[in-house]
Design an enzyme around this catalytic site. Structure first.
Site, PDB file in Angstrom:
ATOM      1  N   SER A 478       0.814  -1.209   0.000  1.00 35.87           N
ATOM      2  CA  SER A 478       0.000   0.000   0.000  1.00 35.87           C
ATOM      3  C   SER A 478       0.851   1.265   0.000  1.00 35.87           C
ATOM      4  O   SER A 478       1.522   1.559  -0.987  1.00 35.87           O
ATOM      5  CB  SER A 478      -0.943  -0.037   1.207  1.00 35.87           C
ATOM      6  OG  SER A 478      -1.932   0.945   1.109  1.00 35.87           O
ATOM      7  N   ASP A 489      10.137   5.972 -10.031  1.00 37.86           N
ATOM      8  CA  ASP A 489       9.728   6.663 -11.256  1.00 37.86           C
ATOM      9  C   ASP A 489      10.504   7.955 -11.464  1.00 37.86           C
ATOM     10  O   ASP A 489      10.818   8.330 -12.604  1.00 37.86           O
ATOM     11  CB  ASP A 489       8.229   6.955 -11.222  1.00 37.86           C
ATOM     12  CG  ASP A 489       7.388   5.694 -11.382  1.00 37.86           C
ATOM     13  OD1 ASP A 489       7.944   4.664 -11.824  1.00 37.86           O
ATOM     14  OD2 ASP A 489       6.186   5.729 -11.063  1.00 37.86           O
ATOM     15  N   LYS A 504      -0.676  -4.239  -3.237  1.00 41.22           N
ATOM     16  CA  LYS A 504      -1.966  -3.669  -2.825  1.00 41.22           C
ATOM     17  C   LYS A 504      -2.078  -2.264  -3.406  1.00 41.22           C
ATOM     18  O   LYS A 504      -1.491  -1.315  -2.902  1.00 41.22           O
ATOM     19  CB  LYS A 504      -2.091  -3.622  -1.306  1.00 41.22           C
ATOM     20  CG  LYS A 504      -3.405  -3.019  -0.827  1.00 41.22           C
ATOM     21  CD  LYS A 504      -3.438  -2.932   0.689  1.00 41.22           C
ATOM     22  CE  LYS A 504      -4.719  -2.246   1.165  1.00 41.22           C
ATOM     23  NZ  LYS A 504      -4.765  -0.811   0.797  1.00 41.22           N
TER      24      LYS A 504
END
Length: 717
Positions: A478, A489, A504
């Site tokens: 999560s 990224d 998740k």
């Protein structure tokens, strides 16, 4: 609607649904107090209506749904198939495709039948195991046991059920006996005069220990679990069909959940456990009122609980949760405990309740030197936040403080250790990513039927611009996946760890069910945690099911097993959306990643971990064990030989010295327990092969940057 689990910036659709539900449900509630079954019917109706109209991806409540609930519920209440008989299942089976209709009609027949039968069978099984353990086992017969309970049929009759219990207990006894015999041999080896216990003595001790454990377990079932607890299991078999993270919280579970999210509660700061019919102090929480008072000790038995000047109440035989409720209370109030001390004396101890912080929940940091460089390690167990009181602990604020403390130690890089971090507040993780980047989007959040919303770094300030490595494992989920994905990224740092994180990629909201009922006469209805959104990386990909893939993969025990969300039957699917507009840093880590992979490939310990992972994978389908003592020992000897080989993994020591920061060292004189906890953590880090290679990686990042930080601006299109 109460915002608890994951930050939801705006979700007008869900708010409209909830408002509409409130109006509908008010008309169903009579003013007079109803019995528990009426409350159960209300919960069934309330939960299904909220889910059908508010869940991110509602599923049809039909016969297929019914079959899955039926199987899940029975598995939850009798996972090892040691209670129900085949005749019970045949009786239950007529409801297999009717649960959907029973939900809609608020019909509790199936639950009532299965629950009463379960409690009946449990009571009958007490006589079974009591009888089995009353006589010595015969370990000379050649028989096997299959422990693949999922595929195991239910016992056809009482005789077969007795035999199943006998075999299960015999297997447990074999394991315990062989372990005890090894201990006896070790004692003899160290002391030639030591009189080794006979097999018969050990076997009897093992049976007596098993009987004691089973009696404690069944006493807990009978004395601690109420109808509400069992009904919660049934409700969750229903709501978890929508997805694995949708969950019903009973009032007690909701309170525990809130505490776990905030890391704080109001009380005396003591952990309790059941000891026969008494309640025992198992641990004092460092810094709490009981710890500061120095009168209450671990091992003390609580006999009575009094509120202020009120007459104390005898708590002998009371449910543990009920005792906890009486001891907890608003800060500033007095509770008086009548306790039996370890030495047998009786003492009344007055404690003024206060806000207690569960220290192990919070961020902590350490400094380590390697090859002449100093690095900081920040361990964050969860992205905690208190929604009740913004002055309470917040993971974002705590990590920012730890970064400043580490910078004061002139560190050359930071390791963010998010291993086993199950997530927490979305708001918190968005702000935390902002500590490491100047500005830009962090994560995308999408509600059904709406365009994705981009959640950006809230300010342009960069708290730390030096080398960064993020550690994850299979159980990083999560919010920790959002953090790792954003760092990856932006190419702000390198992600190392398991092949992938948990996977998740959904956002949950905890909805207080009481808000829907005007003039509620049923008492607290609890809360529903339900999935309302999905989040996506800024590159457009979802972490749902797939997780975050590590830039550098460390072999671990679960390398060849399917772990995480992808292994959940009701998990939502992976998908992708358009990427957000962002520009990665001009950083190339290819050489550093390649060097690490070479080190890992040539490292004997990593190779041993990989071999261990393959062995675990090969053994995952081994479900049959011999119940013959000699044969069992042969099987265990083969396993022990492998385990002995793999023991070298746990014996590893990187010989690095980890040190607490000055602010903590100053606390150690007054708080010896905190000192012990930090020493234990540092000992674990010294045995951590992964942290050593992580430090190798961050040292190379530091060398490649020549001590320079990030570019002053991060270009955003």
């Amino acid at each position: 609607m109460k915002r608890i689990v994951e930050f939801m910036k705006r979700n007008y659709k869900v708010i409209i649904v909830i408002t509409a539900l409130s109006a509908v449900l008010w008309s169903f509630i009579p003013s007079e107090k109803k019995s528990d079954p009426e409350k159960d019917k209300l919960l069934l109706e309330l939960l299904t209506m909220v889910l059908e109209r508010g869940h991110y991806s509602p599923v049809a409540i039909d016969d297929a749904f019914s079959k899955k609930v039926y199987a899940k519920y029975l598995d939850n209440i009798d996972p090892t198939k040691r209670f129900f008989l085949q005749s019970d299942i045949e009786e239950f089976s007529k409801y297999e495709t009717k649960i959907d209709d029973m939900i809609k009609n608020k019909d509790l027949t199936f639950f009532n039948l299965t629950n009463s039968r379960l409690l009946q069978r449990m009571q009958e099984c007490r006589a079974i195991y009591d009888d089995v353990l009353d006589n010595p086992f015969d370990f000379n017969t050649n028989e096997n046991i299959n422990v693949d309970y999922e595929k195991l049929p239910y016992a056809k009759n009482k005789k077969e059920l007795v035999d199943r219990w006998r075999k299960q207990l015999k297997l447990q006894a074999l394991s315990s006996i062989t372990d005890k015999q090894k201990l006896e041999d070790d004692k003899k080896e160290k002391d030639a005069k030591y009189a080794v216990k006979s097999f018969e003595t050990i076997e009897k001790e093992v049976r007596e220990s098993s009987l004691k454990s089973l009696n404690e377990y069944f006493d807990f079932i009978q004395k601690e679990l109420t109808r509400n607890d069992w009904f919660s299991i049934y409700l969750n078999a229903i709501v978890e069909r929508f997805d694995p993270h949708t969950f019903y919280f009973s009032p007690e579970d909701k309170e525990k959940f809130d505490m776990s999210m905030s890391g704080t509660f109001e009380g005396i700061g003591a952990r309790l456990q059941k000891k026969n019919d008494a309640v025992e102090i198992s641990e004092l929480i460092s810094g709490g009122p009981a710890w500061k008072g120095k009168e209450l000790e671990a091992g003390d038995l609580i006999l009575k609980v009094g509120q202020g000047k009120e007459e104390p109440i005898d708590v002998a035989g009371m449910r543990l949760d009920d005792v906890v409720k009486k001891i907890k209370g608003p800060k500033g109030t007095e509770v008086r405990l009548t306790v039996k001390k370890v030495d047998g004396t009786i003492k009344v101890i007055s404690i003024i309740r206060a806000e207690v912080e569960t220290e192990e929940t919070f961020a902590k940091s350490s400094v380590v030197e390697k090859d002449g460089k100093r690095f900081g390690v920040i361990y964050l167990p969860k992205f905690y936040i208190s929604f009740e009181n913004k002055e309470n602990r917040d993971a974002y604020k705590d990590v920012a403080i730890e970064i400043e403390r580490l910078k004061a130690q002139n560190i050359d890089g930071i390791v963010m250790d998010l291993r086993d971090n199950g997530g927490g507040s979305l708001e918190t993780v968005v702000k935390m990513v902002g500590l490491f980047i100047p500005e830009g989007p962090v994560v995308q959040v999408k509600a059904p039927g709406r365009e994705p919303e981009i959640l950006p770094d809230p300010d342009k300030k960069v708290q730390y611009d030096g080398p960064l490595v993020v550690m994850i494992n299979n159980f990083s989920a999560s919010a920790s996946e959002i953090f790792a994905a954003a760092i990856q990224d932006y190419k702000r740092g390198i992600v190392v760890g398991s092949k992938h994180s948990y996977g998740k990629g959904t956002v949950q909201n905890v909805i207080d069910l009481n808000q829907f009922i005007r003039g509620n006469s049923y008492g607290d209805l609890g809360a529903l945690k339900t999935t309302i959104q999905k989040f996506y990386r800024i590159n457009g990909g979802s972490t749902q099911r797939e997780g975050v893939l590590s830039d550098i993969i460390f072999p671990d025990r679960f390398t060849y097993l399917d772990m995480g969300e992808r292994d959940e039957e009701s998990a939502l699917p992976w998908d992708k959306i358009a990427p957000a507009k962002y520009e990665p840093l001009n950083m190339n880590y290819d050489g550093i990643i390649a060097n690490s992979k070479k080190r890992i490939a040539s490292n004997n310990y990593f190779n041993l971990i990989d071999e261990n992972a393959k062995w675990i994978f090969e053994r995952k389908d081994e479900n049959t064990f011999s119940l013959n003592l000699n044969q069992f020992k042969k099987e265990m000897a083969l396993s022990d030989a492998k385990i002995k080989k793999f023991k070298a993994i746990s014996d590893y020591n990187n010989k690095l010295k980890f040190n607490s920061l000055p602010n903590e060292i100053a606390l150690f004189e007054k708080d010896s327990l905190l000192k012990q906890k930090r020493e234990r953590w540092h000992e674990d880090l010294q045995k951590d092969l992964y942290i050593e290679e992580t430090l190798n990686v961050i040292a190379e990042i530091r060398a490649s940057q020549n001590g320079k930080g990030l570019p002053k601006k991060l270009s955003i299109n």
